[in-house]
Design a protein around this motif. Structure first.
Motif, mmCIF file in Angstrom:
data_model
loop_
_atom_site.group_PDB
_atom_site.id
_atom_site.type_symbol
_atom_site.label_atom_id
_atom_site.label_comp_id
_atom_site.label_asym_id
_atom_site.label_seq_id
_atom_site.Cartn_x
_atom_site.Cartn_y
_atom_site.Cartn_z
ATOM 1 N N HIS A 37 0.859 -1.184 0.000
ATOM 2 C CA HIS A 37 0.000 0.000 0.000
ATOM 3 C C HIS A 37 0.893 1.231 0.000
ATOM 4 O O HIS A 37 1.390 1.642 1.043
ATOM 5 C CB HIS A 37 -0.918 0.013 1.223
ATOM 6 C CG HIS A 37 -1.937 -1.072 1.202
ATOM 7 N ND1 HIS A 37 -2.667 -1.422 2.296
ATOM 8 C CD2 HIS A 37 -2.355 -1.894 0.202
ATOM 9 C CE1 HIS A 37 -3.493 -2.406 1.986
ATOM 10 N NE2 HIS A 37 -3.318 -2.704 0.719
ATOM 11 N N ASN A 38 1.106 1.797 -1.174
ATOM 12 C CA ASN A 38 1.935 2.990 -1.318
ATOM 13 C C ASN A 38 1.130 4.218 -0.924
ATOM 14 O O ASN A 38 0.142 4.544 -1.571
ATOM 15 C CB ASN A 38 2.430 3.143 -2.765
ATOM 16 C CG ASN A 38 3.400 2.059 -3.142
ATOM 17 O OD1 ASN A 38 4.349 1.799 -2.417
ATOM 18 N ND2 ASN A 38 3.163 1.401 -4.258
ATOM 19 N N LYS A 39 1.577 4.888 0.133
ATOM 20 C CA LYS A 39 0.904 6.103 0.587
ATOM 21 C C LYS A 39 1.642 7.302 0.000
ATOM 22 O O LYS A 39 2.847 7.416 0.160
ATOM 23 C CB LYS A 39 0.896 6.177 2.110
ATOM 24 C CG LYS A 39 0.080 5.056 2.699
ATOM 25 C CD LYS A 39 0.022 5.104 4.184
ATOM 26 C CE LYS A 39 -0.849 3.953 4.649
ATOM 27 N NZ LYS A 39 -0.674 3.590 6.006
ATOM 28 N N PRO A 40 0.927 8.201 -0.665
ATOM 29 C CA PRO A 40 1.602 9.358 -1.262
ATOM 30 C C PRO A 40 2.170 10.274 -0.181
ATOM 31 O O PRO A 40 1.578 10.436 0.886
ATOM 32 C CB PRO A 40 0.498 10.063 -2.047
ATOM 33 C CG PRO A 40 -0.763 9.594 -1.442
ATOM 34 C CD PRO A 40 -0.516 8.226 -0.896
ATOM 35 N N VAL A 41 3.306 10.864 -0.486
ATOM 36 C CA VAL A 41 3.934 11.798 0.449
ATOM 37 C C VAL A 41 3.153 13.099 0.478
ATOM 38 O O VAL A 41 2.933 13.688 1.534
ATOM 39 C CB VAL A 41 5.404 12.045 0.041
ATOM 40 C CG1 VAL A 41 6.049 13.067 0.955
ATOM 41 C CG2 VAL A 41 6.181 10.743 0.056
ATOM 42 N N ASP A 121 -2.492 23.414 0.297
ATOM 43 C CA ASP A 121 -3.772 23.582 0.982
ATOM 44 C C ASP A 121 -4.225 22.254 1.603
ATOM 45 O O ASP A 121 -4.718 22.229 2.734
ATOM 46 C CB ASP A 121 -4.848 24.076 0.022
ATOM 47 C CG ASP A 121 -4.571 25.475 -0.503
ATOM 48 O OD1 ASP A 121 -3.755 26.196 0.112
ATOM 49 O OD2 ASP A 121 -5.176 25.848 -1.528
ATOM 50 N N ALA A 122 -4.051 21.173 0.870
ATOM 51 C CA ALA A 122 -4.427 19.855 1.383
ATOM 52 C C ALA A 122 -3.597 19.501 2.608
ATOM 53 O O ALA A 122 -4.126 19.001 3.599
ATOM 54 C CB ALA A 122 -4.259 18.797 0.295
ATOM 55 N N GLN A 123 -2.309 19.779 2.559
ATOM 56 C CA GLN A 123 -1.441 19.485 3.702
ATOM 57 C C GLN A 123 -1.848 20.326 4.915
ATOM 58 O O GLN A 123 -1.920 19.823 6.032
ATOM 59 C CB GLN A 123 0.030 19.757 3.350
ATOM 60 C CG GLN A 123 0.992 19.412 4.463
ATOM 61 C CD GLN A 123 0.952 17.935 4.825
ATOM 62 O OE1 GLN A 123 1.005 17.073 3.956
ATOM 63 N NE2 GLN A 123 0.833 17.634 6.103
ATOM 64 N N ARG A 124 -2.147 21.583 4.694
ATOM 65 C CA ARG A 124 -2.585 22.466 5.792
ATOM 66 C C ARG A 124 -3.907 21.968 6.374
ATOM 67 O O ARG A 124 -4.087 21.911 7.589
ATOM 68 C CB ARG A 124 -2.702 23.905 5.298
ATOM 69 C CG ARG A 124 -2.950 24.915 6.408
ATOM 70 C CD ARG A 124 -2.895 26.364 5.955
ATOM 71 N NE ARG A 124 -3.809 26.683 4.870
ATOM 72 C CZ ARG A 124 -3.438 26.912 3.604
ATOM 73 N NH1 ARG A 124 -2.166 26.886 3.274
ATOM 74 N NH2 ARG A 124 -4.331 27.201 2.679
#
Length: 156
Positions: A37-41, A121-124
């Motif tokens: 399961h590769n989780k995107p950074v 924005d997604a990271q925040r």
């Protein structure tokens, strides 16, 4: 060899990476899956698992579920969706789309996928959501899988 691997990456032919996890960010086998399961950074899209919980079913005197009024269900969902979008806009920024899964599978049920205009924005937004509660508590954990059936360790 490299061309073949690039061609099959994320497909059913890929015996290393879980194609369902690559598409949905969730897999019915969870940690027991035989594939990676590769989780995107970093991504424009965040996943909030099991966030939407529909109103509980009421049970009648005969022990059978009482049918729910579709208008009440719709209103419940719309209230949830409006709260969610307002909060995501406030903590993250502009949204491209928000999707809520209404699925019978435990690993997808109630999952919210929010796609922001920008990765930052997604990271925040994701950082701001850490440790937060909705509806009086944290999202419920997924229900146990399988109901006593033998579990497989491979995606199909």
């Amino acid at each position: 060899m490299a061309e073949r691997l690039a061609r099959i990456y994320g497909t059913e032919e890929d015996k290393v990476n879980c194609p369902f996890y690559l598409k949905m960010g969730a897999c019915r086998h969870g940690d027991r899956c035989s594939r990676i399961h590769n989780k995107p950074v970093i991504s424009q899209t965040i996943l909030i698992q099991n966030m939407y919980v529909p109103p509980p079913l009421e049970v009648g005197p005969d022990g059978h579920p009482v049918p729910q009024d579709p208008r009440d269900l719709q209103e419940h969902f719309e209230d949830f969706f409006e709260d969610l979008c307002e909060e995501l806009l406030e903590i993250g920024g502009d949204l491209e789309s928000v999707e809520v899964c209404q699925n019978l599978s435990d690993h997808l049920r109630g999952n919210v996928y929010a796609k922001f205009d920008r990765e930052e924005d997604a990271q925040r937004g994701l950082t701001a959501l850490m440790g937060r509660f909705y509806g009086g508590g944290p999202p419920p954990p997924p229900a146990p899988r399988g109901g006593g059936r033998p579990q497989r360790r491979e995606c199909r």
